[in-house]
Design a protein around this motif. Structure first.
Motif, PDB file in Angstrom:
ATOM      1  N   GLN A   3       2.541 -19.084  26.962  1.00  0.00           N
ATOM      2  CA  GLN A   3       1.541 -20.113  27.592  1.00  0.00           C
ATOM      3  C   GLN A   3       0.564 -19.208  28.143  1.00  0.00           C
ATOM      4  O   GLN A   3       0.523 -18.012  28.728  1.00  0.00           O
ATOM      5  CB  GLN A   3       2.078 -20.937  28.417  1.00  0.00           C
ATOM      6  CG  GLN A   3       3.104 -21.946  27.935  1.00  0.00           C
ATOM      7  CD  GLN A   3       3.252 -22.936  29.027  1.00  0.00           C
ATOM      8  OE1 GLN A   3       2.298 -23.661  29.376  1.00  0.00           O
ATOM      9  NE2 GLN A   3       4.569 -22.814  29.365  1.00  0.00           N
ATOM     10  N   ALA A   4      -0.868 -19.470  27.953  1.00  0.00           N
ATOM     11  CA  ALA A   4      -2.052 -18.864  28.406  1.00  0.00           C
ATOM     12  C   ALA A   4      -3.254 -19.693  28.752  1.00  0.00           C
ATOM     13  O   ALA A   4      -3.203 -20.924  27.988  1.00  0.00           O
ATOM     14  CB  ALA A   4      -2.592 -17.994  27.363  1.00  0.00           C
ATOM     15  N   LEU A   5      -3.928 -19.279  29.770  1.00  0.00           N
ATOM     16  CA  LEU A   5      -5.312 -19.998  29.905  1.00  0.00           C
ATOM     17  C   LEU A   5      -6.372 -19.266  29.184  1.00  0.00           C
ATOM     18  O   LEU A   5      -6.565 -17.976  29.495  1.00  0.00           O
ATOM     19  CB  LEU A   5      -5.370 -19.994  31.346  1.00  0.00           C
ATOM     20  CG  LEU A   5      -4.337 -21.102  32.136  1.00  0.00           C
ATOM     21  CD1 LEU A   5      -4.480 -21.102  33.565  1.00  0.00           C
ATOM     22  CD2 LEU A   5      -4.386 -22.258  31.648  1.00  0.00           C
ATOM     23  N   LEU A   6      -7.194 -19.925  28.484  1.00  0.00           N
ATOM     24  CA  LEU A   6      -8.535 -19.165  28.144  1.00  0.00           C
ATOM     25  C   LEU A   6      -9.774 -19.796  28.805  1.00  0.00           C
ATOM     26  O   LEU A   6     -10.121 -20.884  28.681  1.00  0.00           O
ATOM     27  CB  LEU A   6      -8.474 -19.438  26.539  1.00  0.00           C
ATOM     28  CG  LEU A   6      -7.443 -19.223  25.763  1.00  0.00           C
ATOM     29  CD1 LEU A   6      -7.620 -19.650  24.072  1.00  0.00           C
ATOM     30  CD2 LEU A   6      -6.840 -17.749  25.617  1.00  0.00           C
ATOM     31  N   SER A   7     -10.355 -18.939  29.495  1.00  0.00           N
ATOM     32  CA  SER A   7     -11.543 -19.230  29.866  1.00  0.00           C
ATOM     33  C   SER A   7     -12.788 -19.034  28.857  1.00  0.00           C
ATOM     34  O   SER A   7     -12.782 -17.897  28.551  1.00  0.00           O
ATOM     35  CB  SER A   7     -12.123 -18.462  31.007  1.00  0.00           C
ATOM     36  OG  SER A   7     -11.109 -18.522  32.236  1.00  0.00           O
ATOM     37  N   VAL A   8     -13.655 -20.068  28.413  1.00  0.00           N
ATOM     38  CA  VAL A   8     -14.459 -19.780  27.435  1.00  0.00           C
ATOM     39  C   VAL A   8     -15.953 -20.336  27.816  1.00  0.00           C
ATOM     40  O   VAL A   8     -16.107 -21.216  28.524  1.00  0.00           O
ATOM     41  CB  VAL A   8     -14.228 -20.707  26.270  1.00  0.00           C
ATOM     42  CG1 VAL A   8     -15.088 -20.638  25.046  1.00  0.00           C
ATOM     43  CG2 VAL A   8     -12.678 -20.584  25.992  1.00  0.00           C
ATOM     44  N   GLN A   9     -16.810 -19.168  27.338  1.00  0.00           N
ATOM     45  CA  GLN A   9     -18.064 -19.489  27.766  1.00  0.00           C
ATOM     46  C   GLN A   9     -18.839 -19.657  26.435  1.00  0.00           C
ATOM     47  O   GLN A   9     -18.826 -19.083  25.575  1.00  0.00           O
ATOM     48  CB  GLN A   9     -18.870 -18.060  28.447  1.00  0.00           C
ATOM     49  CG  GLN A   9     -19.930 -18.458  29.112  1.00  0.00           C
ATOM     50  CD  GLN A   9     -20.304 -17.013  29.781  1.00  0.00           C
ATOM     51  OE1 GLN A   9     -20.841 -16.157  29.151  1.00  0.00           O
ATOM     52  NE2 GLN A   9     -20.232 -16.942  31.079  1.00  0.00           N
ATOM     53  N   VAL A  10     -19.746 -21.006  26.430  1.00  0.00           N
ATOM     54  CA  VAL A  10     -20.463 -21.401  25.179  1.00  0.00           C
ATOM     55  C   VAL A  10     -21.751 -21.048  25.566  1.00  0.00           C
ATOM     56  O   VAL A  10     -22.325 -21.657  26.655  1.00  0.00           O
ATOM     57  CB  VAL A  10     -19.965 -22.729  25.072  1.00  0.00           C
ATOM     58  CG1 VAL A  10     -20.853 -23.370  23.832  1.00  0.00           C
ATOM     59  CG2 VAL A  10     -18.630 -23.059  24.721  1.00  0.00           C
TER      60      VAL A  10
END
Length: 157
Positions: A70-77
């Motif tokens: 499992q992972a957490l992805l921090s995404v910048q748009v």
């Protein structure tokens, strides 16, 4: 903002019990709370109508389904515009690896909880489904070593 609902101690006890085990029968729930089964049924129905109880879910162990990482992805748009974020959100929600999606304040716009088979699968997901999208400026990945459930959600005292 949604209006809060006034809950008495019996309602709170019902919510506590159902959040711990949503499969509890109305008969057992009523006995535990100290009301008649018909009263318990009416209270649960009222809590559903009021939108306090949103539904019931089955929890599954991702590792048992071949998704042990499992992972957490921090995404910048960028740019952060409605015409771009709508399709982005739809796509992320449709991915079988996605478990939760949060729209955030701060330097990152989204936090995505994903479950994958292994690090190679995570790399494929990040490269093929996130960084390949033109609106995604940056993705930061954090592995989840362990996860704990917390207590039932109740209104502030």
């Amino acid at each position: 903002m949604a209006e809060s609902v006034v809950l008495d101690p019996v309602d709170l006890h019902i919510l506590r019990l159902l959040q711990n085990d949503a499969r509890t029968t109305y008969r057992d729930l009523a006995a535990e709370v100290g009301v008649a089964p018909s009263t318990c049924l009416d209270r649960v129905a009222r809590l559903r109508r009021a939108g306090v109880i949103l539904g019931y879910q089955l929890r599954v162990d991702p590792a048992k389904l071949g998704r042990g990482l499992q992972a957490l992805l921090s995404v910048q748009v960028r740019p952060h515009r409605r015409d771009l974020i709508g399709p982005f959100v739809e796509r992320v929600r449709a991915l079988p690896e996605s478990r939760s999606l949060f729209h955030l304040t701060g330097p990152d716009d989204y936090l995505v909880h994903v479950t994958v088979a292994d690090t190679a699968d995570l790399q494929r997901l990040v490269l093929d489904e996130f960084t390949s999208r033109p609106e995604v400026a940056r993705v930061e990945t954090r592995l989840i070593f362990q996860q704990w459930d917390c207590g039932p959600l109740l209104p502030p005292e």
